[in-house]
Scaffold this motif. Sequence first.
Motif, PDB file in Angstrom:
ATOM      1  N   UNK A  50       0.822  -1.211   0.000  1.00  0.00           N
ATOM      2  CA  UNK A  50       0.000   0.000   0.000  1.00  0.00           C
ATOM      3  C   UNK A  50       0.855   1.259   0.000  1.00  0.00           C
ATOM      4  N   UNK A  51       1.895   1.276   0.814  1.00  0.00           N
ATOM      5  CA  UNK A  51       2.742   2.461   0.901  1.00  0.00           C
ATOM      6  C   UNK A  51       3.504   2.716  -0.398  1.00  0.00           C
ATOM      7  N   UNK A  52       3.738   1.649  -1.174  1.00  0.00           N
ATOM      8  CA  UNK A  52       4.420   1.796  -2.455  1.00  0.00           C
ATOM      9  C   UNK A  52       3.461   2.182  -3.577  1.00  0.00           C
ATOM     10  N   UNK A  81      -9.337   3.383  -1.401  1.00  0.00           N
ATOM     11  CA  UNK A  81      -9.437   3.743   0.019  1.00  0.00           C
ATOM     12  C   UNK A  81      -8.997   2.611   0.947  1.00  0.00           C
ATOM     13  N   UNK A  82      -8.427   1.532   0.400  1.00  0.00           N
ATOM     14  CA  UNK A  82      -8.014   0.399   1.235  1.00  0.00           C
ATOM     15  C   UNK A  82      -7.012   0.813   2.300  1.00  0.00           C
ATOM     16  N   UNK A  83      -7.242   0.359   3.532  1.00  0.00           N
ATOM     17  CA  UNK A  83      -6.199   0.364   4.552  1.00  0.00           C
ATOM     18  C   UNK A  83      -5.542  -1.016   4.548  1.00  0.00           C
ATOM     19  N   UNK A  90      -0.698   6.759   5.552  1.00  0.00           N
ATOM     20  CA  UNK A  90      -1.819   6.644   6.494  1.00  0.00           C
ATOM     21  C   UNK A  90      -2.566   5.333   6.268  1.00  0.00           C
ATOM     22  N   UNK A  91      -2.869   5.014   5.021  1.00  0.00           N
ATOM     23  CA  UNK A  91      -3.617   3.778   4.745  1.00  0.00           C
ATOM     24  C   UNK A  91      -2.777   2.540   5.032  1.00  0.00           C
ATOM     25  N   UNK A  92      -1.489   2.600   4.684  1.00  0.00           N
ATOM     26  CA  UNK A  92      -0.624   1.451   4.915  1.00  0.00           C
ATOM     27  C   UNK A  92      -0.394   1.150   6.381  1.00  0.00           C
ATOM     28  N   UNK A  93      -0.434   2.154   7.219  1.00  0.00           N
ATOM     29  CA  UNK A  93      -0.161   1.986   8.654  1.00  0.00           C
ATOM     30  C   UNK A  93      -1.426   1.890   9.496  1.00  0.00           C
TER      31      UNK A  93
END
Length: 310
Positions: free
Chosen positions: A125-127, A159-161, A225-228
């Motif tokens: 997600x962070x990438x 919007x995925x976390x 934010x979403x990745x964490x």
Amino acid sequence: MKLVFAGTPEVAVPALDALLASGRHEVAAVVTRPDAPAGRGRRLVASPVAQRAEEAGIEVLKPARPRDEDFLARLREIAPDCCPVVAYGALLPKVALDIPARGWVNLHFSLLPAWRGAAPVQHSLMAGDQVTGASTFLIEEGLDSGPVYGVVTEDVRPTDTSGDLLTRLAFAGAGLLAATMDGIEDGALHAVPQPVEGITLAPKIQVEDAHVDFAAPALRVDRVVRGCTPAPGAWTVFRGERLKLIQVTPLPDRTDLAPGELAVGKNNVYAGTGSYAVELLWVQPQGKKPMKAADWARGVRIAPGERLGA
């Protein structure tokens, strides 16, 4: 086949359930991490996998280390054909890897060789990956480097976390792991070596990795934010105290705010980044419960020009 399932957190439970429901294989025992302190009272609590196994009447093994001789002796007594693994949480030594005739088969939440390591979904997600998935592979002594039996893919939603995505992968991967066990027993499935190109690493996310840099572009802020979320939780600093950021949304049309600069509307809170603004939707002040950002802003009475960040 006779199976010994290894796993610890909630995300591993769907795979255990799929193997129990298959009716084709015998889950003779479960290996999981020892009970750990939880809650305000720090009472020792069994892992989610241990709890599910106990409900199903399955023997539960909780070695402090998987190289402990008592554990290895019991594993030899059970004599499993194969050991499926999902997020067990400890490194398996060769002496343990050699016990099941058909090895230990891991369900990993990435499309290997991408994102080898403890936090593949967060790093994906962070990438900014648009597609990810899950892989089953034969465990070797290297880090997630063994040959792959099968994969499933999953689109990453805007919007995925990491919590959202991991939940979907846990259920999709459960079916993949059960199908992998069937294919191994049938002799119809053979592991294929991973490509040597495209290897990326996904080490455990540390608290500092979750620190949001508002000088970065808005898309990067959103991805961190979403990745964490939900863990370890993205954060920044406001008036010298840590502020957790639970949900933001990029606003490409707003470019009037400096990095970290706050602006408050009637029911909205905005923060500048290195590109365009983001709207803060949910936050969690230090020592308090999560709340809507607009409610937080009304409570702290943000002054013109105040900023997020150190």
